[in-house]
Design a protein around this motif. Structure first.
Motif, PDB file in Angstrom:
ATOM      1  N   GLU A 195      14.480  15.372  30.110  1.00  0.00           N
ATOM      2  CA  GLU A 195      13.552  15.390  31.387  1.00  0.00           C
ATOM      3  C   GLU A 195      13.925  14.116  32.345  1.00  0.00           C
ATOM      4  O   GLU A 195      14.159  13.303  32.052  1.00  0.00           O
ATOM      5  CB  GLU A 195      12.221  14.887  30.655  1.00  0.00           C
ATOM      6  N   ALA A 222       7.371   7.338  26.824  1.00  0.00           N
ATOM      7  CA  ALA A 222       8.719   7.389  26.034  1.00  0.00           C
ATOM      8  C   ALA A 222       9.184   6.207  25.123  1.00  0.00           C
ATOM      9  O   ALA A 222       8.856   4.974  25.569  1.00  0.00           O
ATOM     10  CB  ALA A 222       9.821   7.418  27.380  1.00  0.00           C
ATOM     11  N   ARG A 259      21.697   0.968  27.815  1.00  0.00           N
ATOM     12  CA  ARG A 259      20.664   1.281  26.874  1.00  0.00           C
ATOM     13  C   ARG A 259      19.296   1.263  27.292  1.00  0.00           C
ATOM     14  O   ARG A 259      18.605   2.277  27.020  1.00  0.00           O
ATOM     15  CB  ARG A 259      20.606   0.211  25.650  1.00  0.00           C
ATOM     16  N   PHE A 260      18.834   0.122  28.075  1.00  0.00           N
ATOM     17  CA  PHE A 260      17.617   0.088  28.512  1.00  0.00           C
ATOM     18  C   PHE A 260      17.076   0.455  29.862  1.00  0.00           C
ATOM     19  O   PHE A 260      15.946   0.441  30.306  1.00  0.00           O
ATOM     20  CB  PHE A 260      17.299  -1.227  27.885  1.00  0.00           C
ATOM     21  N   ASN A 315      16.791   3.254  32.330  1.00  0.00           N
ATOM     22  CA  ASN A 315      16.861   4.769  32.407  1.00  0.00           C
ATOM     23  C   ASN A 315      16.856   5.386  33.866  1.00  0.00           C
ATOM     24  O   ASN A 315      16.111   6.655  33.952  1.00  0.00           O
ATOM     25  CB  ASN A 315      15.589   5.208  31.745  1.00  0.00           C
ATOM     26  N   THR A 373      12.025  -0.329  22.914  1.00  0.00           N
ATOM     27  CA  THR A 373      11.188  -0.411  23.849  1.00  0.00           C
ATOM     28  C   THR A 373      10.055   0.634  23.824  1.00  0.00           C
ATOM     29  O   THR A 373      10.472   1.860  23.326  1.00  0.00           O
ATOM     30  CB  THR A 373      11.593  -0.441  25.381  1.00  0.00           C
ATOM     31  N   GLU A 374       8.756   0.449  24.399  1.00  0.00           N
ATOM     32  CA  GLU A 374       7.872   1.613  24.586  1.00  0.00           C
ATOM     33  C   GLU A 374       7.391   1.688  26.177  1.00  0.00           C
ATOM     34  O   GLU A 374       7.068   0.520  26.588  1.00  0.00           O
ATOM     35  CB  GLU A 374       6.785   1.535  23.600  1.00  0.00           C
ATOM     36  N   GLU A 375       7.712   2.748  26.782  1.00  0.00           N
ATOM     37  CA  GLU A 375       7.268   2.662  28.075  1.00  0.00           C
ATOM     38  C   GLU A 375       6.208   3.962  28.217  1.00  0.00           C
ATOM     39  O   GLU A 375       6.300   4.960  28.178  1.00  0.00           O
ATOM     40  CB  GLU A 375       8.687   3.201  28.864  1.00  0.00           C
ATOM     41  N   TYR A 414      13.899   8.912  36.676  1.00  0.00           N
ATOM     42  CA  TYR A 414      13.436   8.301  35.365  1.00  0.00           C
ATOM     43  C   TYR A 414      14.310   9.510  34.463  1.00  0.00           C
ATOM     44  O   TYR A 414      13.882  10.641  34.436  1.00  0.00           O
ATOM     45  CB  TYR A 414      12.288   8.149  34.984  1.00  0.00           C
ATOM     46  N   PHE A 415      14.982   9.046  33.439  1.00  0.00           N
ATOM     47  CA  PHE A 415      15.505  10.038  32.473  1.00  0.00           C
ATOM     48  C   PHE A 415      15.241   9.741  31.110  1.00  0.00           C
ATOM     49  O   PHE A 415      15.126   8.657  30.560  1.00  0.00           O
ATOM     50  CB  PHE A 415      17.142  10.062  32.639  1.00  0.00           C
ATOM     51  N   ALA A 416      14.811  10.761  30.345  1.00  0.00           N
ATOM     52  CA  ALA A 416      14.269  10.672  28.861  1.00  0.00           C
ATOM     53  C   ALA A 416      15.194  12.037  28.137  1.00  0.00           C
ATOM     54  O   ALA A 416      14.800  13.173  28.384  1.00  0.00           O
ATOM     55  CB  ALA A 416      12.671  10.710  28.691  1.00  0.00           C
TER      56      ALA A 416
END
Lengths: 243, 243
Positions: A187, A241, B89-90, B92, B185-187, B239-241
């Motif tokens: 996404e 996320a 890693r963190f 995005n 992490t939680e976003e 933003y990428f997930a």
DNA sequence: GAGTGGTCTAGACCACCCT
DNA sequence: GGGTGGTCTAGACCACTCT
């Protein structure tokens, strides 16, 4: 034991990877439908001529990828895409109290057309390939909050366009009717201003900041099976996320 | 062999989980600094009185959690939070060509204060706990695109406020100077309109849609070590997930 | 109680890295 | 060539589920 007995069409890599590929092939072929138990580790080991430990490693990785579900004392089952499960895994909108938003979906428009250039690029399709286009509004406690524009390769979903009604959770239908198993999504999220069209559909003033979620969905074989562009008016909710 | 020889303080669960806890404890205690090799599987197995397979399972899960890095033929190493690695890693944010955005960061404001109610809630702190507040602007090819507001529990990072310069990649500093290892992490992501303050800092018209990223960072022990609120003006980026 | 997956062991060989 | 992690085997016992 140095020589192994495996199905044809297996080439490179360690033994457990070949076992994994064989199991995956049987699932996608429909030999073991969603929700049913596959043979026990010992049965598979005997049949394939490998040790139980090797079968175990293959099934463990498939379980980590959510293709299989293991139940101690009972058996190993093909993961089932129930509507509730699909929502839980792939719908990343939560309200500010931290509980997941469970949307409804309004009556929907669905049509077939020749793919546009953008659609061909995002879904990696041939020239002149056809796509199914679905548009819908999702509601949250009765109020419109998300506009979805969904594009599917027509070749993968023949006859879908004639469905009398498109269900709220498409991925459930993909698995049960078309034997296409959703594996993962990618996404791209941005912030955009509501256009006139989106403002009307979501009942907000033009220019309101919306979250745009551009999703590509992949199946177990790595094929792109869906392009979905959602615009959400998140009032007291957020995209979530975990990394 | 039915009785095992393990360190004190190990209670429940399978053997490999206890081995994992022991290895984790030694890493966080600083016995094996980031980037160094830990003992071989056979050495650990002998020392702890378990089989190599059990040690392997413990190290495999720590490797999956990115705490360790395994190199065939060479050894097993404690993961190192190099600046490049932390970014990878963190952070995005990717441009629309799919390559990761690598930001710089401008000179920074840093101060200590008593935590506000919101800060205590997000970081789960006692009344009257102190926090370190950092604000900075991140730039992308010379232009401001992201405003960061970072809050850290002062108790975890004593002396940080006196640093002459705050580095671009904080997590690297956390690991090397404070032996605090970032785990995940939680976003929470939303779309907001630029306030007057943000509009000025990011050089955009007020009301411009911005992406707001509200992040909580956890260390290996599950402690909340950072609250970060970023506002980004994503021009040709997203933003990428992956799910 | 029978059968399943979960854990643990012991030992072998392979693929790879380093010196 | 010696040492490392990666794969594979064979067999044991445990925890759990089902009937």
């Amino acid at each position: 034991m140095r020589k192994h007995r495996l199905e044809p069409g297996d080439t490179a890599g360690p033994l457990y990877a070949r076992v994994k590929a064989i199991v995956l092939a049987r699932i996608t072929a429909g030999d073991w439908p969603p929700g049913t138990a596959i043979p026990t580790e010992m049965e598979l080991a005997r049949e394939l001529g490998v040790s139980q430990g090797t079968v175990r490693k293959a099934l463990d990785t498939l379980s980590a990828e959510q293709v299989l579900v293991r139940r101690q004392g009972s058996g190993t089952y093909v993961a089932e895409h129930t509507p509730a499960h699909v929502m839980f895994r792939f719908f990343n909108i939560y309200d500010d109290a931290g509980t997941q938003v469970l949307p409804d979906s309004q009556p929907t428009r669905i049509a077939v057309a020749v793919a546009s250039a953008a659609e061909r690029r995002r879904l990696v399709l041939e020239d002149a390939a056809k796509v199914i286009r679905i548009t819908r509004i999702r509601t949250r406690s009765g109020r419109a909050f998300m506009d979805d524009r969904i594009v599917l390769p027509e070749a993968l979903f023949p006859g879908l366009v004639d469905e009398p009604e498109v269900p709220n959770t498409l991925y459930d239908l993909f698995q049960k009717r078309y034997r296409i198993h959703v594996a993962h999504t990618e996404e791209q999220v941005t912030a955009v201003a509501a256009t006139a069209r989106l403002a009307e559909r979501l009942a907000v003033p033009p220019g309101t900041p919306l979250l745009a979620i551009d999703r590509i969905t992949y199946d177990l074989n790595g094929r792109r099976i869906e392009w979905r562009l959602s615009h959400a008016h998140l009032d007291g909710a957020h995209y979530f996320a975990r990394l």
